[in-house]
Write a protein that holds these residues in place. Structure first.
Motif, PDB file in Angstrom:
ATOM      1  N   MET A   1       0.546  -0.983  -4.383  1.00 42.92           N
ATOM      2  CA  MET A   1       1.353  -1.448  -3.271  1.00 42.92           C
ATOM      3  C   MET A   1       0.480  -1.459  -2.014  1.00 42.92           C
ATOM      4  N   LYS A   2       0.486  -2.553  -1.318  1.00 39.58           N
ATOM      5  CA  LYS A   2      -0.329  -2.703  -0.119  1.00 39.58           C
ATOM      6  C   LYS A   2       0.428  -2.199   1.111  1.00 39.58           C
ATOM      7  N   THR A   3      -0.301  -1.539   2.000  1.00 38.62           N
ATOM      8  CA  THR A   3       0.281  -1.055   3.248  1.00 38.62           C
ATOM      9  C   THR A   3       0.199  -2.135   4.316  1.00 38.62           C
ATOM     10  N   ARG A   4       1.303  -2.314   5.034  1.00 37.82           N
ATOM     11  CA  ARG A   4       1.300  -3.232   6.181  1.00 37.82           C
ATOM     12  C   ARG A   4       0.537  -2.582   7.314  1.00 37.82           C
ATOM     13  N   ARG A   5      -0.276  -3.362   7.998  1.00 40.24           N
ATOM     14  CA  ARG A   5      -1.001  -2.867   9.161  1.00 40.24           C
ATOM     15  C   ARG A   5      -0.305  -3.359  10.425  1.00 40.24           C
ATOM     16  N   PHE A   6      -0.385  -2.554  11.472  1.00 38.87           N
ATOM     17  CA  PHE A   6       0.292  -2.886  12.719  1.00 38.87           C
ATOM     18  C   PHE A   6      -0.156  -4.247  13.253  1.00 38.87           C
ATOM     19  N   GLU A   7      -1.431  -4.552  13.139  1.00 34.49           N
ATOM     20  CA  GLU A   7      -1.965  -5.810  13.669  1.00 34.49           C
ATOM     21  C   GLU A   7      -1.412  -7.034  12.938  1.00 34.49           C
ATOM     22  N   ASP A   8      -0.843  -6.844  11.779  1.00 36.71           N
ATOM     23  CA  ASP A   8      -0.387  -7.975  10.961  1.00 36.71           C
ATOM     24  C   ASP A   8       1.110  -8.264  11.079  1.00 36.71           C
ATOM     25  N   VAL A   9       1.812  -7.563  11.969  1.00 36.59           N
ATOM     26  CA  VAL A   9       3.252  -7.801  12.116  1.00 36.59           C
ATOM     27  C   VAL A   9       3.529  -8.477  13.454  1.00 36.59           C
ATOM     28  N   VAL A  66      18.223   2.366   1.949  1.00 40.53           N
ATOM     29  CA  VAL A  66      17.622   1.805   3.165  1.00 40.53           C
ATOM     30  C   VAL A  66      16.155   2.217   3.225  1.00 40.53           C
ATOM     31  N   GLN A  67      15.887   3.486   2.975  1.00 44.64           N
ATOM     32  CA  GLN A  67      14.512   3.980   2.994  1.00 44.64           C
ATOM     33  C   GLN A  67      13.667   3.251   1.951  1.00 44.64           C
ATOM     34  N   ARG A  68      14.202   3.057   0.756  1.00 41.95           N
ATOM     35  CA  ARG A  68      13.467   2.322  -0.290  1.00 41.95           C
ATOM     36  C   ARG A  68      13.116   0.918   0.184  1.00 41.95           C
ATOM     37  N   PHE A  69      14.080   0.229   0.775  1.00 41.58           N
ATOM     38  CA  PHE A  69      13.881  -1.136   1.257  1.00 41.58           C
ATOM     39  C   PHE A  69      12.751  -1.190   2.289  1.00 41.58           C
ATOM     40  N   VAL A  70      12.795  -0.284   3.247  1.00 40.70           N
ATOM     41  CA  VAL A  70      11.789  -0.274   4.311  1.00 40.70           C
ATOM     42  C   VAL A  70      10.420   0.127   3.766  1.00 40.70           C
ATOM     43  N   GLU A  71      10.365   1.148   2.938  1.00 39.99           N
ATOM     44  CA  GLU A  71       9.088   1.599   2.400  1.00 39.99           C
ATOM     45  C   GLU A  71       8.470   0.580   1.454  1.00 39.99           C
ATOM     46  N   GLN A  72       9.289  -0.181   0.766  1.00 42.97           N
ATOM     47  CA  GLN A  72       8.773  -1.244  -0.093  1.00 42.97           C
ATOM     48  C   GLN A  72       8.066  -2.305   0.756  1.00 42.97           C
ATOM     49  N   TRP A  73       8.579  -2.540   1.964  1.00 41.51           N
ATOM     50  CA  TRP A  73       7.961  -3.517   2.867  1.00 41.51           C
ATOM     51  C   TRP A  73       6.702  -2.951   3.521  1.00 41.51           C
ATOM     52  N   CYS A  74       6.775  -1.723   4.059  1.00 40.97           N
ATOM     53  CA  CYS A  74       5.661  -1.208   4.859  1.00 40.97           C
ATOM     54  C   CYS A  74       4.542  -0.611   4.018  1.00 40.97           C
ATOM     55  N   GLY A  75       4.827  -0.180   2.806  1.00 40.22           N
ATOM     56  CA  GLY A  75       3.804   0.404   1.955  1.00 40.22           C
ATOM     57  C   GLY A  75       3.662   1.899   2.138  1.00 40.22           C
ATOM     58  N   PRO A  76       2.796   2.506   1.352  1.00 40.12           N
ATOM     59  CA  PRO A  76       2.723   3.968   1.293  1.00 40.12           C
ATOM     60  C   PRO A  76       2.187   4.656   2.542  1.00 40.12           C
ATOM     61  N   GLU A  77       1.495   3.930   3.419  1.00 46.40           N
ATOM     62  CA  GLU A  77       0.956   4.580   4.610  1.00 46.40           C
ATOM     63  C   GLU A  77       1.843   4.419   5.834  1.00 46.40           C
ATOM     64  N   VAL A 131      15.717   1.045  11.959  1.00 53.81           N
ATOM     65  CA  VAL A 131      14.742   1.986  11.424  1.00 53.81           C
ATOM     66  C   VAL A 131      13.450   1.793  12.205  1.00 53.81           C
ATOM     67  N   ALA A 132      12.870   2.886  12.690  1.00 55.24           N
ATOM     68  CA  ALA A 132      11.573   2.837  13.355  1.00 55.24           C
ATOM     69  C   ALA A 132      10.509   3.299  12.368  1.00 55.24           C
ATOM     70  N   VAL A 133       9.426   2.532  12.288  1.00 47.74           N
ATOM     71  CA  VAL A 133       8.345   2.813  11.345  1.00 47.74           C
ATOM     72  C   VAL A 133       7.012   2.722  12.081  1.00 47.74           C
ATOM     73  N   THR A 134       6.189   3.736  11.917  1.00 47.45           N
ATOM     74  CA  THR A 134       4.834   3.690  12.447  1.00 47.45           C
ATOM     75  C   THR A 134       3.915   3.170  11.356  1.00 47.45           C
ATOM     76  N   LEU A 135       3.133   2.165  11.719  1.00 47.36           N
ATOM     77  CA  LEU A 135       2.212   1.536  10.776  1.00 47.36           C
ATOM     78  C   LEU A 135       0.776   1.915  11.134  1.00 47.36           C
ATOM     79  N   PRO A 136      -0.105   2.024  10.145  1.00 49.87           N
ATOM     80  CA  PRO A 136      -1.495   2.323  10.438  1.00 49.87           C
ATOM     81  C   PRO A 136      -2.165   1.121  11.091  1.00 49.87           C
ATOM     82  N   GLY A 137      -3.216   1.414  11.846  1.00 48.86           N
ATOM     83  CA  GLY A 137      -4.036   0.346  12.400  1.00 48.86           C
ATOM     84  C   GLY A 137      -4.983  -0.167  11.340  1.00 48.86           C
ATOM     85  N   GLN A 138      -5.641  -1.239  11.620  1.00 49.23           N
ATOM     86  CA  GLN A 138      -6.522  -1.870  10.644  1.00 49.23           C
ATOM     87  C   GLN A 138      -7.594  -0.921  10.151  1.00 49.23           C
TER      88      GLN A 138
END
Length: 143
Positions: A1-9, A66-77, A131-138
Motif C-alpha cells: 500500500m502506497k502512502t500519500r504524500r502531503f505535496e501530492d494532495v 471511517v478509519q478504514r476508509f481514510v487509512e486506505q486512502w492515505c496509506g500506512p504513514e 477527519v484530520a490526517v497528517t501526511l508525510p512530506g516527500q
C-alpha cells in the motif's frame, strides 16, 4: 500500500469511493469486538421489540469503518489526528454503505489535511463528519 504524500494532495480532491456491504456478521461482530452488548446490535428479536426491523450497527463499528476508509486512502504513514462523526440513518443487514470524501482544508505548516466525508446507505446518510490526517512530506515517505 502506497502512502500519500502531503505535496501530492490538493484542496477539493475527491477520495475514491468505498462500498461496504452491511451484513449481520459485520454488525454483530463489530458490537462484540467493541464490547457493546446492547441487544439491538446482536439480537434481532430484541431489535424488533425496539421498533427496528433488524439488528443495527453501533457507532464504534461505524467509527472503525471511517478509519478504514481514510487509512486506505492515505496509506500506512498517514496519521489520523481527529475524527468527528455524527450518525444519521441506521445501517441494517442487506444494505450497503458507500463512503465518499473530499479534502476540505489543508494546513501546510503541520502537513495536515481535513477530509469531509459521508457514508450513505439506501435510506440516506448513515454517517457524516470530518477527519484530520497528517501526511508525510516527500522526503519522509518510505512507501
Amino acid at each position: 500500500m502506497k502512502t500519500r504524500r502531503f505535496e501530492d494532495v490538493s484542496l477539493g480532491e475527491q477520495l475514491p469511493a468505498l462500498e461496504i456491504p452491511i451484513t449481520v456478521a459485520l454488525i454483530t461482530g463489530g458490537a462484540i469486538a467493541t464490547r457493546d452488548y446492547f441487544p439491538g446490535h446482536h439480537d434481532k428479536d430484541a431489535a424488533q421489540q425496539l421498533g427496528s426491523p433488524h439488528v443495527f450497527m453501533n457507532i464504534l463499528t461505524t467509527s472503525g469503518l471511517v478509519q478504514r476508509f481514510v487509512e486506505q486512502w492515505c496509506g500506512p504513514e498517514g496519521r489520523l489526528q481527529d475524527l468527528r462523526i455524527r450518525l444519521g440513518a441506521p445501517n441494517y443487514p442487506g444494505d450497503s454503505m458507500t463512503f465518499q470524501a473530499e479534502i476540505s482544508a489543508i494546513d501546510a505548516a503541520s502537513r495536515t489535511v481535513e477530509l469531509s466525508l459521508k457514508g450513505k446507505n439506501s435510506m440516506g446518510n448513515h454517517v457524516t463528519g470530518t477527519v484530520a490526517v497528517t501526511l508525510p512530506g516527500q522526503q519522509e515517505s518510505r512507501a
